[in-house]
Write a protein that holds these residues in place. Structure first.
Motif, mmCIF file in Angstrom:
data_model
loop_
_atom_site.group_PDB
_atom_site.id
_atom_site.type_symbol
_atom_site.label_atom_id
_atom_site.label_comp_id
_atom_site.label_asym_id
_atom_site.label_seq_id
_atom_site.Cartn_x
_atom_site.Cartn_y
_atom_site.Cartn_z
ATOM 1 N N UNK A 171 54.865 15.787 43.373
ATOM 2 C CA UNK A 171 55.012 15.689 41.912
ATOM 3 C C UNK A 171 56.480 15.477 41.542
ATOM 4 N N UNK A 172 57.384 16.101 42.285
ATOM 5 C CA UNK A 172 58.819 15.932 42.008
ATOM 6 C C UNK A 172 59.260 14.495 42.225
ATOM 7 N N UNK A 192 55.621 10.309 31.421
ATOM 8 C CA UNK A 192 56.559 11.326 31.899
ATOM 9 C C UNK A 192 56.099 12.715 31.472
ATOM 10 N N UNK A 193 55.526 12.818 30.257
ATOM 11 C CA UNK A 193 55.012 14.110 29.810
ATOM 12 C C UNK A 193 53.811 14.557 30.637
ATOM 13 N N UNK A 197 53.620 18.063 32.670
ATOM 14 C CA UNK A 197 52.514 19.023 32.585
ATOM 15 C C UNK A 197 51.996 19.395 33.972
ATOM 16 N N UNK A 198 51.919 18.403 34.848
ATOM 17 C CA UNK A 198 51.481 18.680 36.217
ATOM 18 C C UNK A 198 52.480 19.598 36.917
ATOM 19 N N UNK A 199 53.769 19.363 36.724
ATOM 20 C CA UNK A 199 54.790 20.222 37.317
ATOM 21 C C UNK A 199 54.642 21.660 36.821
ATOM 22 N N UNK A 200 54.391 21.794 35.531
ATOM 23 C CA UNK A 200 54.211 23.127 34.969
ATOM 24 C C UNK A 200 52.976 23.823 35.555
ATOM 25 N N UNK A 395 46.389 9.008 39.889
ATOM 26 C CA UNK A 395 47.288 9.499 40.937
ATOM 27 C C UNK A 395 47.430 11.014 40.864
ATOM 28 N N UNK A 396 47.560 11.556 39.657
ATOM 29 C CA UNK A 396 47.666 13.014 39.509
ATOM 30 C C UNK A 396 46.375 13.708 39.951
ATOM 31 N N UNK A 397 45.234 13.075 39.657
ATOM 32 C CA UNK A 397 43.956 13.643 40.108
ATOM 33 C C UNK A 397 43.879 13.640 41.635
ATOM 34 N N UNK A 398 44.385 12.610 42.256
ATOM 35 C CA UNK A 398 44.377 12.527 43.722
ATOM 36 C C UNK A 398 45.225 13.648 44.327
#
Length: 429
Positions: A171-172, A192-193, A197-200, A395-398
């Protein structure tokens, strides 16, 4: 010159002291075997089990003393206002005897026949020692299983921390790429938001796992009797799992080796001995004895020895005793029925645990495949996103699926190891 040497030596001494402190405060890396050994030594349940065993051993020694004669000593003194005997020797001359005196004696009685009560009581006491040993083994198995559950829980949380580290890295890197794209004007700020949110979310996961890991270690530390800051748990999920068939045994053949089976046998044997004791209580008893007596009642010292025999026949107790014997016989029959029923349940429990062990192993293999699939999915999604053919959400779901699959593998792996221990204990291995 001396001042310069002192200046040069002080930093060296500081470094040496610092190194000693680091070594002295180094935490011991404990394996499962070492945690198990510490739990058996320090856990309160095992300490109580050892005390219970010592207690039954003392009871057995007490029962053995009944084979020997019972010795008792009695004594007394009295004083009265009138004597026990008064005689008129002649008019005006009287003699009073027994106004005060002392008496005492020692007797020893050897039981000759008491309906087998002493013999059966000793057998029952010896049986209690055996039962206590089996119960201590049962406690040992439960302590070992519990410490293994706590241990693998700690390992599982450590592995989940590693997974969070991997996801944080992915994620970074994604955040940097999206931030660069936003600055270049090829991506909007909404993307970017989403990454933020994923980072959080990942940071929240880390906080939860860290707290659970800290609590898990505290629980393990209390159970094995070691200070929390004095040890670390060794994580080794990378080792290959042994096949379930390595441990499989026939349930019927394994039954006599189990602690539960042995305890049920001892329960029936205890009921049989209690039945014999009840019969013995309603039989005549015979004893022989000897004694030495002394008294000074009539103002004369007198002592004598004697031998005697005692016979006791519980005539009035036969009526109620017959019902007590019949009741004890019914309890013996009930214990035999309980043993049969419980043994059948033990066999079913073995089969159930075997099924769960097989299922847990297959689940581990499925989880391994899921990790490989999730890793490939992340690789392809990253490439497609960079090529502009896949959305950021995909990609975030993966990445989320990769985290889930790794966590699931950790849970399945540790679950299999715990199921293995349960099966081994249930089959007496």
């Amino acid at each position: 010159m001396l001042r310069r040497e002192i200046r040069y030596r002080i930093p060296g001494l500081v470094c040496l002291l610092s190194l000693c402190l680091v070594v002295g405060n180094a935490q011991q890396l404990l394996t499962l075997e070492e945690c198990s050994r510490l739990a058996l030594e320090n856990n309160a349940r095992m300490k109580n089990a050892r005390l219970d065993l010592e207690g039954t051993q003392e009871t057995r020694k007490e029962a053995f003393t009944k084979y020997f004669p019972s010795v008792s000593a009695t004594g007394g003194a009295f004083a009265s206002d009138n004597g026990m005997a008064e005689m008129i020797l002649m008019p005006g001359l009287e003699m009073t005897l027994g106004k005060n005196g002392v008496m005492g004696g020692v007797t020893a009685v050897q039981p000759v026949f008491v309906g087998g009560q002493i013999w059966n009581s000793n057998k029952l006491a010896a049986l209690a020692v055996e039962v206590s040993r089996y119960q201590m083994k049962q406690s040992e198995d439960e302590v070992l299983l519990t410490v293994e559950q706590y241990y693998w829980q700690n390992v599982s949380l450590q592995e989940k921390m590693k997974t969070i580290g991997i996801i944080e890295s992915l994620v970074g890197n994604l955040y940097k790429d999206v931030e660069t794209s936003v600055k270049a004007g090829v991506a909007n700020r909404n993307e970017l938001l989403q990454v933020q949110l994923k980072k959080n979310s990942v940071a929240s996961d880390r906080l939860k796992v860290e707290n659970n890991l800290r609590l898990s270690k505290m629980v393990l530390a209390q159970y094995i009797g070691v200070a929390e800051d004095d040890f670390l748990v060794r994580s080794y999920l990378q080792e290959p799992l042994p096949l379930p068939e390595t441990y499989r045994v026939d349930p019927i053949a394994a039954l006599p080796n189990t602690v539960g089976y042995k305890l049920l046998d001892k329960q029936v044997e205890a009921s049989r001995l209690q039945y014999k004791l009840k019969v013995g209580q309603n039989l005549p008893s015979l004893g022989i004895g000897a004694g030495y007596m002394y008294h000074n009642i009539l103002d004369t010292d007198h002592s004598f020895g004697m031998i005697f025999a005692t016979v006791s026949i519980p005539i009035t107790d036969w009526w109620g005793g017959s019902h007590a014997i019949r009741k004890q016989k019914l309890q013996l029959k009930a214990a035999e029925y309980t043993r049969q029923d419980s043994n059948e349940k033990l066999v079913l429990q073995m089969q159930k645990l075997w099924n769960e062990l097989e299922e847990a192993y297959k689940q581990v293999k499925l989880s391994e495949e899921s990790i490989a699939t999730a890793e490939e999915n992340v690789r392809l999604s990253t490439a497609y996103y960079q090529a502009g053919t896949e959305t950021l959400s995909d990609l975030l779901d993966a990445q989320s699926l990769l985290q889930q699959s790794r966590d699931q593998y950790t849970d399945d792996y540790t679950s299999y190891l715990i199921k293995r221990t349960q099966y081994l204990q249930a089959t007496g291995q």
